[in-house]
Design an enzyme around this catalytic site. Structure first.
Site, PDB file in Angstrom:
ATOM      1  N   VAL A  15       0.846  -1.198   0.000  1.00  0.00           N
ATOM      2  CA  VAL A  15       0.000   0.000   0.000  1.00  0.00           C
ATOM      3  C   VAL A  15       0.877   1.241   0.000  1.00  0.00           C
ATOM      4  CG1 VAL A  15      -1.812   1.274   1.222  1.00  0.00           C
ATOM      5  CG2 VAL A  15      -1.762  -1.232   1.333  1.00  0.00           C
ATOM      6  N   SER A 143      -9.783  10.128  -8.646  1.00  0.00           N
ATOM      7  CA  SER A 143     -10.455  11.165  -7.863  1.00  0.00           C
ATOM      8  C   SER A 143     -11.734  11.558  -8.591  1.00  0.00           C
ATOM      9  CB  SER A 143      -9.550  12.394  -7.741  1.00  0.00           C
ATOM     10  OG  SER A 143     -10.306  13.519  -7.334  1.00  0.00           O
ATOM     11  N   TYR A 156      -3.776  18.452 -11.001  1.00  0.00           N
ATOM     12  CA  TYR A 156      -4.305  17.323 -10.229  1.00  0.00           C
ATOM     13  C   TYR A 156      -5.284  16.514 -11.082  1.00  0.00           C
ATOM     14  CZ  TYR A 156      -6.486  14.877  -6.288  1.00  0.00           C
ATOM     15  OH  TYR A 156      -6.966  13.910  -5.430  1.00  0.00           O
TER      16      TYR A 156
HETATM   17  N1  LIG Z   1      -9.018  13.410   0.463  1.00  0.00           N
HETATM   18  C1  LIG Z   1      -9.786  13.507  -0.609  1.00  0.00           C
HETATM   19  O1  LIG Z   1     -10.802  14.210  -0.620  1.00  0.00           O
HETATM   20  C2  LIG Z   1      -9.419  12.752  -1.848  1.00  0.00           C
HETATM   21  C3  LIG Z   1     -10.375  12.699  -2.881  1.00  0.00           C
HETATM   22  C4  LIG Z   1     -10.060  12.013  -4.040  1.00  0.00           C
HETATM   23  C5  LIG Z   1      -8.834  11.365  -4.172  1.00  0.00           C
HETATM   24  N2  LIG Z   1      -7.922  11.437  -3.149  1.00  0.00           N
HETATM   25  C6  LIG Z   1      -6.656  10.740  -3.349  1.00  0.00           C
HETATM   26  O2  LIG Z   1      -6.440   9.837  -2.294  1.00  0.00           O
HETATM   27  C7  LIG Z   1      -5.039   9.643  -2.106  1.00  0.00           C
HETATM   28  C8  LIG Z   1      -4.708   9.822  -0.625  1.00  0.00           C
HETATM   29  O3  LIG Z   1      -4.976  11.171  -0.283  1.00  0.00           O
HETATM   30  P1  LIG Z   1      -5.309  11.643   1.198  1.00  0.00           P
HETATM   31  O4  LIG Z   1      -6.450  12.572   1.087  1.00  0.00           O
HETATM   32  O5  LIG Z   1      -5.364  10.488   2.101  1.00  0.00           O
HETATM   33  O6  LIG Z   1      -4.028  12.557   1.472  1.00  0.00           O
HETATM   34  P2  LIG Z   1      -2.877  12.480   2.574  1.00  0.00           P
HETATM   35  O7  LIG Z   1      -2.040  13.685   2.316  1.00  0.00           O
HETATM   36  O8  LIG Z   1      -3.445  12.257   3.908  1.00  0.00           O
HETATM   37  O9  LIG Z   1      -2.068  11.169   2.146  1.00  0.00           O
HETATM   38  C9  LIG Z   1      -1.228  11.140   1.032  1.00  0.00           C
HETATM   39  C10 LIG Z   1      -0.028  10.282   1.378  1.00  0.00           C
HETATM   40  O10 LIG Z   1       0.788  10.158   0.203  1.00  0.00           O
HETATM   41  C11 LIG Z   1       2.143  10.291   0.617  1.00  0.00           C
HETATM   42  N3  LIG Z   1       2.961  10.746  -0.502  1.00  0.00           N
HETATM   43  C12 LIG Z   1       2.869  11.914  -1.176  1.00  0.00           C
HETATM   44  N4  LIG Z   1       3.820  11.985  -2.101  1.00  0.00           N
HETATM   45  C13 LIG Z   1       4.552  10.837  -2.015  1.00  0.00           C
HETATM   46  C14 LIG Z   1       5.676  10.334  -2.704  1.00  0.00           C
HETATM   47  N5  LIG Z   1       6.265  11.036  -3.693  1.00  0.00           N
HETATM   48  N6  LIG Z   1       6.144   9.114  -2.375  1.00  0.00           N
HETATM   49  C15 LIG Z   1       5.572   8.405  -1.368  1.00  0.00           C
HETATM   50  N7  LIG Z   1       4.512   8.841  -0.672  1.00  0.00           N
HETATM   51  C16 LIG Z   1       4.007  10.045  -0.992  1.00  0.00           C
HETATM   52  C17 LIG Z   1       2.093  11.325   1.731  1.00  0.00           C
HETATM   53  O11 LIG Z   1       3.283  11.294   2.527  1.00  0.00           O
HETATM   54  C18 LIG Z   1       0.846  10.910   2.472  1.00  0.00           C
HETATM   55  O12 LIG Z   1       1.136   9.957   3.470  1.00  0.00           O
HETATM   56  C19 LIG Z   1      -4.339  10.646  -3.021  1.00  0.00           C
HETATM   57  O13 LIG Z   1      -3.931   9.981  -4.216  1.00  0.00           O
HETATM   58  C20 LIG Z   1      -5.428  11.643  -3.325  1.00  0.00           C
HETATM   59  O14 LIG Z   1      -5.232  12.298  -4.552  1.00  0.00           O
HETATM   60  C21 LIG Z   1      -8.183  12.109  -1.993  1.00  0.00           C
END
Ligand SMILES: NC(=O)c1ccc[n+]([C@@H]2O[C@H](COP(=O)([O-])OP(=O)(O)OC[C@H]3O[C@@H](n4cnc5c(N)ncnc54)[C@H](O)[C@@H]3O)[C@@H](O)[C@H]2O)c1
Length: 254
Positions: A15, A143, A156
């Protein structure tokens, strides 16, 4: 877990993004379903916290600090993990700018993590699955941004649209090996990512999302994690090349 179609007791999962938000919730749920979970992220402190949470709940987790944008790091982490049956490529970054305000540096950075990071993870894991005859499941993170053209979300949205195309193409190419590939496209979920990028408008955005949702509720990381588990497990064994949208039924008006 009582339902065998969701039992991952004989599986290993890898993961990315597991140190925070949706990735952490996904890692915890896959572990609860019985998988040994390899947690990968660039945030080492967050990774250790996730491992501790999984261990405390009775599961087994290993951590792999890495930058998903760097193929060599992804390859090394997957080699250290050994063959895995499930991949959840969740790591991602947010960036806000209009098309006209976007420079090549921003675009390259977002694509490097959100698109190429998912590509690296899926490619390297799938090669090992094929070599070991593993009929695995790859789950990518898109997303709700792919369903609309929201001003200011250019990089994005493009990166997530690329993930959708990658998912569909990989599904068609890996199907003959029994490997399934599906994407999750969540709606708005409060996580450190949305806290950071929308802190000023958080309440406004969340009340709009609740108004637009027929359910009238906001999603939680756990809701998205359940979509990941569904696609990871045998429960979805006839599902590939699909986009699952845990978004409360929100249809974006723009
Ligand atoms: N939160 C939302 O509303 C939402 C909606 C749609 C999609 N997403 C997607 O869900 C996924 C998780 O997002 P989240 O909201 O939990 O954000 P978050 O910031 O809590 O988690 C993102 C994680 O990705 C890690 N990360 C970022 N760049 C990295 C890299 N280069 N190498 C390794 N790890 C890296 C960060 O350290 C972090 O732990 C993302 O892909 C985001 O685009 C989120």
């Amino acid at each position: 877990m009582a339902l065998t179609a969701y039992d991952l007791g004989d599986r290993a999962a890898f993961v990315t993004g597991a140190a925070s938000g949706i990735g952490r919730a996904g890692a915890l749920l896959l572990a609860e379903a019985g998988a040994v979970v390899h947690c990968a992220d660039r945030d080492e402190v967050g990774l250790d916290e996730t491992r501790a949470l999984i261990t405390k709940a009775g599961g087994t987790a290993y951590v792999h600090p890495l930058d998903v944008a760097d193929r060599a790091q992804v390859k090394a982490a997957l080699a250290a993990a050994g063959p895995v049956h499930v991949v959840a490529a969740i790591a991602g970054v947010m960036h806000t700018s209009s098309v006209l305000d976007t420079d090549d540096v921003d675009l390259d950075r977002v694509l490097a993590v959100n698109f190429r990071g998912v590509l690296h993870t899926c490619q390297e894991a799938a090669r090992t699955m094929i070599a070991h005859g593993i009929r695995g499941s790859l789950v990518t993170m898109a997303s709700g941004a792919v369903d609309s053209a929201r001003p200011g979300l250019f990089c994005y949205s493009v990166s997530k649209a690329a993930v959708v195309q990658l998912t569909k193409t990989l599904a068609s190419e890996l199907g003959p090996y029994g490997i399934r590939v599906n994407a999750v496209a969540p709606g708005w979920v409060r996580t450190p990512m949305t806290d950071q990028h929308a802190s000023a408008q958080q309440e406004q955005i969340e009340s709009m999302m609740m108004r637009l949702s027929p359910l009238g509720t906001l999603g939680r990381p756990e809701d998205v994690a359940h979509a990941v588990l569904h696609l990871a497990a045998d429960a979805s064994s006839f599902t590939t090349g699909q986009i699952l949208r845990p978004n409360g039924g929100v249809a974006m008006p723009w």
